[in-house]
Write a protein that holds these residues in place. Sequence first.
Motif, PDB file in Angstrom:
ATOM      1  N   GLU A  37      83.682  -6.477  16.032  1.00 45.82           N
ATOM      2  CA  GLU A  37      84.710  -5.772  16.810  1.00 45.82           C
ATOM      3  C   GLU A  37      85.297  -4.595  16.040  1.00 45.82           C
ATOM      4  N   ASP A  38      86.498  -4.757  15.477  1.00 42.56           N
ATOM      5  CA  ASP A  38      87.257  -3.625  14.956  1.00 42.56           C
ATOM      6  C   ASP A  38      86.552  -2.848  13.845  1.00 42.56           C
ATOM      7  N   PRO A  42      81.287   2.010  17.785  1.00 45.56           N
ATOM      8  CA  PRO A  42      80.587   1.704  19.037  1.00 45.56           C
ATOM      9  C   PRO A  42      79.074   1.869  18.968  1.00 45.56           C
ATOM     10  N   LYS A  45      77.244  -1.116  17.173  1.00 44.15           N
ATOM     11  CA  LYS A  45      77.467  -2.491  17.611  1.00 44.15           C
ATOM     12  C   LYS A  45      76.176  -3.271  17.913  1.00 44.15           C
ATOM     13  N   ASN A  71      83.065  -8.857  20.448  1.00 44.51           N
ATOM     14  CA  ASN A  71      83.954  -7.903  21.106  1.00 44.51           C
ATOM     15  C   ASN A  71      84.664  -8.586  22.273  1.00 44.51           C
ATOM     16  N   GLY A  72      85.816  -8.057  22.623  1.00 45.88           N
ATOM     17  CA  GLY A  72      86.714  -8.738  23.536  1.00 45.88           C
ATOM     18  C   GLY A  72      86.235  -8.828  24.967  1.00 45.88           C
ATOM     19  N   GLY A  74      85.815  -8.278  28.706  1.00 43.52           N
ATOM     20  CA  GLY A  74      85.917  -7.052  29.496  1.00 43.52           C
ATOM     21  C   GLY A  74      85.290  -5.836  28.863  1.00 43.52           C
ATOM     22  N   THR A  75      84.910  -5.920  27.577  1.00 43.35           N
ATOM     23  CA  THR A  75      84.237  -4.789  26.951  1.00 43.35           C
ATOM     24  C   THR A  75      82.752  -4.802  27.320  1.00 43.35           C
ATOM     25  N   GLU A  76      82.103  -3.685  27.146  1.00 42.39           N
ATOM     26  CA  GLU A  76      80.690  -3.580  27.529  1.00 42.39           C
ATOM     27  C   GLU A  76      79.771  -4.406  26.639  1.00 42.39           C
ATOM     28  N   TRP A  77      80.266  -4.818  25.462  1.00 42.19           N
ATOM     29  CA  TRP A  77      79.429  -5.550  24.511  1.00 42.19           C
ATOM     30  C   TRP A  77      79.658  -7.059  24.559  1.00 42.19           C
ATOM     31  N   HIS A  78      80.668  -7.488  25.275  1.00 46.11           N
ATOM     32  CA  HIS A  78      81.146  -8.868  25.160  1.00 46.11           C
ATOM     33  C   HIS A  78      80.074  -9.916  25.471  1.00 46.11           C
ATOM     34  N   ASP A  81      77.209 -10.015  23.055  1.00 49.06           N
ATOM     35  CA  ASP A  81      77.678 -10.594  21.785  1.00 49.06           C
ATOM     36  C   ASP A  81      77.738 -12.113  21.876  1.00 49.06           C
TER      37      ASP A  81
END
Length: 289
Positions: A37-38, A42, A45, A71-72, A74-78, A81
């Motif tokens: 994440e942080d 981007p 990732k 990643n959280g 609602g993110t595009e990677w969630h 991941d």
Amino acid sequence: MSDFTPLRSVLYMPGSNERALEKAEAIPCDALILDLEDSVAPDAKPAAREAAAAAAASGDYGRRTVTIRVNGIGTEWHEADITAAAQAGPAAVVVPKVESPEQVARLVDLLEAAGAPDHTRLWAMVETPVAVLDALAIARSSERLGAFVLGTNDLVKELYAEHVPGRAPLLPSLHTALLAGRAAGIAVIDGVYNDVKDAEGFLAECEQGRQMGFDGKTLIHPGQVEGANTTFAPSEEAVEDARGLIAAFEDGRGSGVVTYRGRMVENLHVESARRTLSIHEAIRALDAS
């Protein structure tokens, strides 16, 4: 051997940094959070996801508790991941900004659909006002939920508060998360200390966290590991006192009031002493591996 899992030092490591992942094999922390994440840009990732999953599945970290932070929601990677992490089978998947039992249920469904083994737990990050206010419901929402991880930087931001020595603006939130975690029987891990050059301030915050009841502390630099390990471990004096208290209680069982070093001993004191010894034994086993 104790089944207690030490979580004194929980070190964030960027999943995109191959050298850092290799270096982590020799860092004497109790647990690792391989971060997607942080700490990951981007465009890095997808590669970080692959690297972190491979590292978690490698077995190269010995008895350390290895987790992956995705990643959280609602993110595009969630979802990608979650799938990769579940298939890697780490000790836990760490999810940012979990705010409800419904989100926990959805996360558990995703993990299980992706084939997560039974040992892979969910660690929920508590880092928003909603999460704090609903902490008990979140903590009790699934048997797969194994820990709360406090996201203190985000909490400070969301509260419009300030970072100050002693963390007075955060204490109600920290206590609430601890109460919920203890009521549900899960681990609760304190947030990070941001100034890696301020050793005195870091150790003071570790001591505060230990006194409050946290299992350990999340860390952002390997240089913080030793201080966290020492602070969150029972001292030699505490271990000796626990052994003596248990022995006195066992010797005096059935004789009415039992005292040890001038203190009255009850079952609750014995339970605390046994927990101290369980932590001590688990740390010794981890250090010996």
